[in-house]
Design a protein around this motif. Structure first.
Motif, PDB file in Angstrom:
ATOM      1  N   THR A   1       0.851  -1.186   0.000  1.00  0.00           N
ATOM      2  CA  THR A   1       0.000   0.000   0.000  1.00  0.00           C
ATOM      3  C   THR A   1       0.884   1.233   0.000  1.00  0.00           C
ATOM      4  N   THR A   2       0.556   2.182  -0.882  1.00  0.00           N
ATOM      5  CA  THR A   2       1.277   3.453  -0.926  1.00  0.00           C
ATOM      6  C   THR A   2       0.486   4.502  -0.160  1.00  0.00           C
ATOM      7  N   PHE A   3       1.143   5.093   0.839  1.00  0.00           N
ATOM      8  CA  PHE A   3       0.521   6.121   1.678  1.00  0.00           C
ATOM      9  C   PHE A   3       1.116   7.488   1.366  1.00  0.00           C
ATOM     10  N   THR A   4       0.262   8.503   1.414  1.00  0.00           N
ATOM     11  CA  THR A   4       0.719   9.893   1.385  1.00  0.00           C
ATOM     12  C   THR A   4       0.070  10.605   2.559  1.00  0.00           C
ATOM     13  N   LEU A   5       0.903  11.161   3.432  1.00  0.00           N
ATOM     14  CA  LEU A   5       0.430  11.890   4.603  1.00  0.00           C
ATOM     15  C   LEU A   5       0.719  13.372   4.414  1.00  0.00           C
ATOM     16  N   GLN A   6      -0.246  14.218   4.675  1.00  0.00           N
ATOM     17  CA  GLN A   6      -0.049  15.664   4.609  1.00  0.00           C
ATOM     18  C   GLN A   6      -0.699  16.312   5.825  1.00  0.00           C
ATOM     19  N   ALA A   7       0.010  17.260   6.439  1.00  0.00           N
ATOM     20  CA  ALA A   7      -0.540  17.973   7.596  1.00  0.00           C
ATOM     21  C   ALA A   7       0.096  19.347   7.697  1.00  0.00           C
ATOM     22  N   GLU A   8      -0.697  20.313   8.140  1.00  0.00           N
ATOM     23  CA  GLU A   8      -0.180  21.666   8.339  1.00  0.00           C
ATOM     24  C   GLU A   8       0.671  21.711   9.603  1.00  0.00           C
ATOM     25  N   GLU A   9       1.880  22.214   9.489  1.00  0.00           N
ATOM     26  CA  GLU A   9       2.774  22.371  10.638  1.00  0.00           C
ATOM     27  C   GLU A   9       3.927  23.278  10.252  1.00  0.00           C
ATOM     28  N   THR A  10       4.119  24.352  11.027  1.00  0.00           N
ATOM     29  CA  THR A  10       5.181  25.319  10.715  1.00  0.00           C
ATOM     30  C   THR A  10       6.484  24.993  11.440  1.00  0.00           C
ATOM     31  N   ASP A  11       6.399  24.307  12.593  1.00  0.00           N
ATOM     32  CA  ASP A  11       7.632  23.927  13.285  1.00  0.00           C
ATOM     33  C   ASP A  11       8.413  22.934  12.425  1.00  0.00           C
ATOM     34  N   THR A  12       9.719  22.992  12.518  1.00  0.00           N
ATOM     35  CA  THR A  12      10.559  22.133  11.680  1.00  0.00           C
ATOM     36  C   THR A  12      11.122  20.934  12.438  1.00  0.00           C
ATOM     37  N   ASN A  13      11.253  21.036  13.743  1.00  0.00           N
ATOM     38  CA  ASN A  13      11.833  19.951  14.519  1.00  0.00           C
ATOM     39  C   ASN A  13      10.727  19.000  14.992  1.00  0.00           C
ATOM     40  N   VAL A  14      10.012  18.438  14.023  1.00  0.00           N
ATOM     41  CA  VAL A  14       8.827  17.631  14.341  1.00  0.00           C
ATOM     42  C   VAL A  14       8.809  16.359  13.491  1.00  0.00           C
ATOM     43  N   TYR A  15       7.831  15.515  13.814  1.00  0.00           N
ATOM     44  CA  TYR A  15       7.574  14.331  13.010  1.00  0.00           C
ATOM     45  C   TYR A  15       6.087  14.272  12.679  1.00  0.00           C
ATOM     46  N   LEU A  16       5.771  13.567  11.607  1.00  0.00           N
ATOM     47  CA  LEU A  16       4.390  13.266  11.227  1.00  0.00           C
ATOM     48  C   LEU A  16       4.302  11.750  11.178  1.00  0.00           C
TER      49      LEU A  16
ATOM     50  N   GLY B   1      10.285   3.569  -1.360  1.00  0.00           N
ATOM     51  CA  GLY B   1       9.780   4.800  -1.974  1.00  0.00           C
ATOM     52  C   GLY B   1       9.475   5.888  -0.972  1.00  0.00           C
ATOM     53  N   THR B   2      10.337   6.039   0.054  1.00  0.00           N
ATOM     54  CA  THR B   2      10.071   7.007   1.131  1.00  0.00           C
ATOM     55  C   THR B   2      10.503   8.415   0.746  1.00  0.00           C
ATOM     56  N   SER B   3       9.742   9.382   1.226  1.00  0.00           N
ATOM     57  CA  SER B   3      10.045  10.786   0.964  1.00  0.00           C
ATOM     58  C   SER B   3       9.402  11.648   2.047  1.00  0.00           C
ATOM     59  N   VAL B   4      10.163  12.629   2.581  1.00  0.00           N
ATOM     60  CA  VAL B   4       9.642  13.565   3.587  1.00  0.00           C
ATOM     61  C   VAL B   4      10.045  14.973   3.186  1.00  0.00           C
ATOM     62  N   THR B   5       9.068  15.860   3.049  1.00  0.00           N
ATOM     63  CA  THR B   5       9.350  17.264   2.724  1.00  0.00           C
ATOM     64  C   THR B   5       8.477  18.168   3.600  1.00  0.00           C
ATOM     65  N   GLN B   6       8.912  19.403   3.734  1.00  0.00           N
ATOM     66  CA  GLN B   6       8.110  20.423   4.414  1.00  0.00           C
ATOM     67  C   GLN B   6       8.217  21.713   3.614  1.00  0.00           C
ATOM     68  N   THR B   7       7.096  22.139   3.044  1.00  0.00           N
ATOM     69  CA  THR B   7       7.072  23.314   2.183  1.00  0.00           C
ATOM     70  C   THR B   7       5.867  24.189   2.536  1.00  0.00           C
ATOM     71  N   ASN B   8       6.130  25.462   2.746  1.00  0.00           N
ATOM     72  CA  ASN B   8       5.058  26.424   3.026  1.00  0.00           C
ATOM     73  C   ASN B   8       4.139  25.982   4.167  1.00  0.00           C
ATOM     74  N   GLY B   9       4.767  25.441   5.205  1.00  0.00           N
ATOM     75  CA  GLY B   9       3.989  25.063   6.380  1.00  0.00           C
ATOM     76  C   GLY B   9       3.211  23.779   6.236  1.00  0.00           C
TER      77      GLY B   9
END
Length: 441
Positions: A59-74, A121-129
């Motif tokens: 199963t391919t998952f895509t997680l998205q959540a609003e967060e401005t802090d950078t030292n975090v995990y989802l 196929g892992t990928s983690v990005t943080q853009t515009n909060g």
């Protein structure tokens, strides 16, 4: 006063923070419900969005959540129930841009013996909060029983928390926000839209209804009666006891009963403490349940104190009177603050109408009580003037000159009775309005 202002300021900041929704940073996925399964929360633009697409054994998952802090995990969790504990977790570390398998046990979340087991196929990005994490996970890996088989159904949990670096690696610390939980277990082999589990079950609604009845109606009736009806109906009795005291005692006893009725089901429902979400400050975490416990203790402290109160003419009666008033006032103020904190709990999904109706309720109460206070002061002042002119001695000093007695008016003023009737009608009407809003949430 400074403490009270601080509580009010924190309440306002919390409310504004929770109610503020940013622009549509996370877009709705058009494949939701057809080619993808989705777990969204998109009241005015999406705050978060989880999608999954199962093909074959993965199963391919895509997680998205609003967060401005950078030292975090989802992180996304697969749970057998609505409580964190004994859950299979996939965590996306923002500062390390890594995706790993974890197992949550109690308050500890540890990496699996093979953290990358079944992941690709892992990928983690943080853009515009917005944090975006993508990974493909095999449905099952028999080599580790802490790697849950997604051929079975699980509650889906999504959470943002603080990532702490330790010995060159990042750990998932305890989250400071309530996890977003799916409303029921999810079938990951099907593609449909899953709703958010909300704190609006019958038990939660019963909790809110009982607390509103207790603190916004019954306690107010009891306090107002003791303050104003004591002078208005000084001698009238009901079943051998003064009317004002019967009303005061009955209202307070019923309020305590309602508090118990509201207190028990909420703990059964959430199986512990709740959390109040504040993006800006973690100080308000768990504020609502903690204050609720304090208020409940104060609620029962006053009647216990009343059982041991000294007689009316006892030299220490004044101590009891002030303690009784202080505990009652503290309980009422904290209860109102706690009710507002409950209104803005993120998962309550309660309409803002409840907040504005309660504010109106309190403003009208303050205005009418101010009018009653003015009337009480004027009546007392007039009575003292009449007594002084009649030669009544209040300080054991004889008056040197007697004056002709003046008859004290015997007809009571209609104004306080009218104000109390107006207040009673309004309190009942506004309380019922609040209850309807809670029941319809």
């Amino acid at each position: 006063m400074a403490l009270f202002k601080g509580i009010i300021l924190k309440l306002v900041v919390t409310y504004v923070t929770i109610q503020t929704v940013s622009a549509e940073l996370i877009s709705w996925d058009s494949g939701c419900g057809s080619t993808k399964g989705c777990f969204p929360y998109c009241p005015k633009g999406c705050e978060y969005l989880v999608t999954w697409q199962t093909a074959g054994t993965s199963t391919t998952f895509t997680l998205q959540a609003e967060e401005t802090d950078t030292n975090v995990y989802l992180a996304v969790g697969f749970s057998k129930d609505y409580r964190m504990g004994e859950d299979s977790v996939v965590g996306c570390i923002v500062p390390g841009t890594t995706v790993k398998n974890y197992y949550n046990e109690g308050t500890d979340t540890d990496e699996l013996a093979t953290p990358l087991l079944g992941l690709s196929g892992t990928s983690v990005t943080q853009t515009n909060g917005v944090i975006t994490c993508t990974f493909t996970r095999t449905l099952n890996e028999a080599s580790d029983d802490k790697y849950f088989d997604l051929n079975n159904d699980y509650i889906l949990m999504l959470v943002v928390g603080e990532a702490e670096e330790e010995d060159g690696a990042y750990k998932l610390e305890e989250h400071h926000k309530i996890p977003w939980n799916s409303d029921g277990k999810v079938d990951f082999n099907s593609h449909y839209v899953v709703d958010l589990y909300k704190l609006n079950s019958p038990a939660v609604k019963l909790h809110g209804i009982m607390m509103v009845l207790a603190w916004l109606l019954l306690v107010i009736v009891g306090m107002v009666t003791a303050r104003y009806n004591k002078d208005m109906l000084p001698e009238e009795k009901l079943f051998g006891t003064k009317v004002w005291f019967q009303v005061h005692r009955t209202a307070m006893v019923v309020a305590c009963v309602f508090v118990v009725i509201g207190f028990i089901p909420i703990f059964v429902e959430i199986r512990g403490y709740s959390q109040i979400v504040s993006e800006e400050s973690k100080e308000s975490v768990k504020a609502h349940p903690v204050l609720g416990i304090v208020v409940t203790v104060l609620c029962f402290l006053n009647p216990i104190m009343a059982l041991f109160r000294p007689g009316g003419d006892h030299k220490f009666r004044w101590i009891f009177n002030w303690a009784h008033l202080g505990v009652g006032a503290a309980a009422q103020i904290l209860a109102i603050v706690t009710i507002f904190l409950g209104y803005v709990l993120e998962r309550s999904m309660l309409s803002n109408k409840a907040i504005w109706m309660t504010i109106t309720h309190l403003i009208v109460l303050a205005i009418i009580c101010a009018a009653l206070e003015i009337n009480k002061w004027m009546t007392t002042r007039k009575k003292n003037q009449v007594e002084n002119r009649n030669g009544v001695i209040t300080d054991d000093i004889e008056m040197k000159e007697e004056k002709e007695p003046i008859q004290e008016p015997t007809k009571p003023s209609v104004l306080p009775f009218a104000l109390l009737l107006l207040l009673g009608g309004f309190l009942i009407g506004s309380t019922l309005a609040i209850l309807v809003i809670i029941a319809d949430s």
